[in-house]
Write a protein that holds these residues in place. Structure first.
Motif, mmCIF file in Angstrom:
data_model
loop_
_atom_site.group_PDB
_atom_site.id
_atom_site.type_symbol
_atom_site.label_atom_id
_atom_site.label_comp_id
_atom_site.label_asym_id
_atom_site.label_seq_id
_atom_site.Cartn_x
_atom_site.Cartn_y
_atom_site.Cartn_z
ATOM 1 N N MET A 162 0.869 -1.179 0.000
ATOM 2 C CA MET A 162 0.000 0.000 0.000
ATOM 3 C C MET A 162 0.901 1.222 0.000
ATOM 4 O O MET A 162 2.048 1.158 0.448
ATOM 5 N N GLY A 163 0.383 2.334 -0.519
ATOM 6 C CA GLY A 163 1.201 3.527 -0.528
ATOM 7 C C GLY A 163 0.493 4.733 -1.111
ATOM 8 O O GLY A 163 -0.627 4.647 -1.608
ATOM 9 N N CYS A 164 1.200 5.842 -1.040
ATOM 10 C CA CYS A 164 0.755 7.121 -1.595
ATOM 11 C C CYS A 164 1.691 7.459 -2.749
ATOM 12 O O CYS A 164 2.913 7.468 -2.576
ATOM 13 N N PHE A 165 1.122 7.739 -3.929
ATOM 14 C CA PHE A 165 1.930 8.004 -5.113
ATOM 15 C C PHE A 165 1.963 9.480 -5.504
ATOM 16 O O PHE A 165 2.348 9.803 -6.629
ATOM 17 N N LEU A 166 1.577 10.369 -4.597
ATOM 18 C CA LEU A 166 1.754 11.787 -4.887
ATOM 19 C C LEU A 166 3.256 12.051 -4.997
ATOM 20 O O LEU A 166 4.058 11.343 -4.370
ATOM 21 N N PRO A 167 3.675 13.048 -5.794
ATOM 22 C CA PRO A 167 5.101 13.274 -6.031
ATOM 23 C C PRO A 167 5.923 13.318 -4.739
ATOM 24 O O PRO A 167 5.625 14.081 -3.819
ATOM 25 N N GLY A 168 6.925 12.439 -4.696
ATOM 26 C CA GLY A 168 7.870 12.410 -3.580
ATOM 27 C C GLY A 168 7.427 11.631 -2.361
ATOM 28 O O GLY A 168 8.239 11.351 -1.479
ATOM 29 N N ARG A 169 6.150 11.283 -2.257
ATOM 30 C CA ARG A 169 5.647 10.629 -1.038
ATOM 31 C C ARG A 169 6.142 9.184 -0.909
ATOM 32 O O ARG A 169 6.674 8.798 0.121
ATOM 33 N N TYR A 170 5.931 8.379 -1.942
ATOM 34 C CA TYR A 170 6.326 6.974 -1.877
ATOM 35 C C TYR A 170 7.840 6.872 -1.657
ATOM 36 O O TYR A 170 8.312 6.112 -0.816
ATOM 37 N N GLU A 171 8.577 7.686 -2.398
ATOM 38 C CA GLU A 171 10.043 7.685 -2.300
ATOM 39 C C GLU A 171 10.521 8.105 -0.911
ATOM 40 O O GLU A 171 11.605 7.728 -0.474
ATOM 41 N N SER A 172 9.714 8.882 -0.204
ATOM 42 C CA SER A 172 10.078 9.362 1.136
ATOM 43 C C SER A 172 9.612 8.434 2.251
ATOM 44 O O SER A 172 9.763 8.764 3.421
ATOM 45 N N GLY A 173 9.005 7.312 1.891
ATOM 46 C CA GLY A 173 8.618 6.334 2.920
ATOM 47 C C GLY A 173 7.140 6.210 3.188
ATOM 48 O O GLY A 173 6.746 5.567 4.160
ATOM 49 N N MET A 174 6.304 6.792 2.331
ATOM 50 C CA MET A 174 4.868 6.704 2.546
ATOM 51 C C MET A 174 4.321 5.445 1.878
ATOM 52 O O MET A 174 3.640 5.491 0.855
ATOM 53 N N TYR A 175 4.686 4.294 2.454
ATOM 54 C CA TYR A 175 4.242 3.006 1.940
ATOM 55 C C TYR A 175 4.232 2.005 3.102
ATOM 56 O O TYR A 175 4.773 2.264 4.173
ATOM 57 N N GLY A 176 3.604 0.876 2.863
ATOM 58 C CA GLY A 176 3.524 -0.158 3.878
ATOM 59 C C GLY A 176 3.027 -1.454 3.276
ATOM 60 O O GLY A 176 3.057 -1.629 2.058
ATOM 61 N N ALA A 177 2.573 -2.366 4.146
ATOM 62 C CA ALA A 177 2.139 -3.693 3.698
ATOM 63 C C ALA A 177 0.844 -4.099 4.370
ATOM 64 O O ALA A 177 0.570 -3.693 5.503
ATOM 65 N N LEU A 178 0.076 -4.897 3.659
ATOM 66 C CA LEU A 178 -1.111 -5.571 4.212
ATOM 67 C C LEU A 178 -0.801 -7.060 4.158
ATOM 68 O O LEU A 178 -0.507 -7.590 3.071
ATOM 69 N N LEU A 179 -0.868 -7.724 5.294
ATOM 70 C CA LEU A 179 -0.617 -9.156 5.339
ATOM 71 C C LEU A 179 -1.937 -9.852 5.666
ATOM 72 O O LEU A 179 -2.520 -9.615 6.728
#
Length: 181
Positions: A162-179
């Motif tokens: 899961m994550g946010c794809f707004l410019p710079g967000r994903y690259e800055s760590g705005m992501y995670g996982a669903l298990l």
């Protein structure tokens, strides 16, 4: 010889015990249905450059209310899937988890959108190229929240991103996982 009032009391006691046993049996039989209808409520907070918690643990077969809150100062987006595509021309997931979950969506200050992409992985895009849906996203305004209500199908088991794809967000760590197990 027994007193007639004792006979009546005896019958009342027997009837009361029988009714109590029947009621207990009905409650026991209904327990699985009551348990099955229980909703697992999970809150995901989107903050500046991060998701809290970064990992969500869910179970196939569970009914879930995923509450996604934007606790940041600007709009955030959230999407989940498999097969991360993150290059200058495409962002999202090749397999969309929301398409599998088919959630009922409610809340305030949100918008459910389609992420679009060309089918090219190069800079040589052709003007007028047809677009294909890559995945869905939920855009959430500051202070807004969206509730995704769904039952997890058995075929959704495994790890999802899961994550946010707004410019710079994903690259800055705005992501995670669903298990999902």
């Amino acid at each position: 010889m027994r007193d007639p009032s004792e006979k009546v009391l005896g019958r009342l006691r027997a009837t009361g015990m029988l009714l109590a046993a029947v009621a207990l049996g009905l409650l026991t039989a209904a327990a699985p249905a009551i348990a099955a209808s229980k909703v697992h409520r999970v809150t995901l907070a989107m903050r500046d450059f991060g998701l809290q918690p970064a990992t969500l643990y869910l179970k196939a077969g569970d009914r879930v209310e995923l509450v996604i809150q934007n606790r940041g100062a600007t709009e955030r987006e959230w999407s989940a899937g498999r097969g991360l595509v993150d290059n200058p021309y495409e962002k999202g997931f090749r397999t969309d988890l929301l398409a599998i979950l088919k959630p009922r969506v409610s809340g305030q200050g949100y918008d459910l959108e389609q992420l679009m992409t060309t089918n090219l992985d190069t800079k040589e895009g052709v003007e007028g190229e047809t677009l294909a849906r890559l995945s869905q996203e939920v855009d959430v305004e500051p202070g807004g929240q969206v509730v995704l209500d769904f039952t997890i199908p058995q075929d959704a088991k495994g790890m999802w991103q899961m994550g946010c794809f707004l410019p710079g967000r994903y690259e800055s760590g705005m992501y995670g996982a669903l298990l999902i197990d």
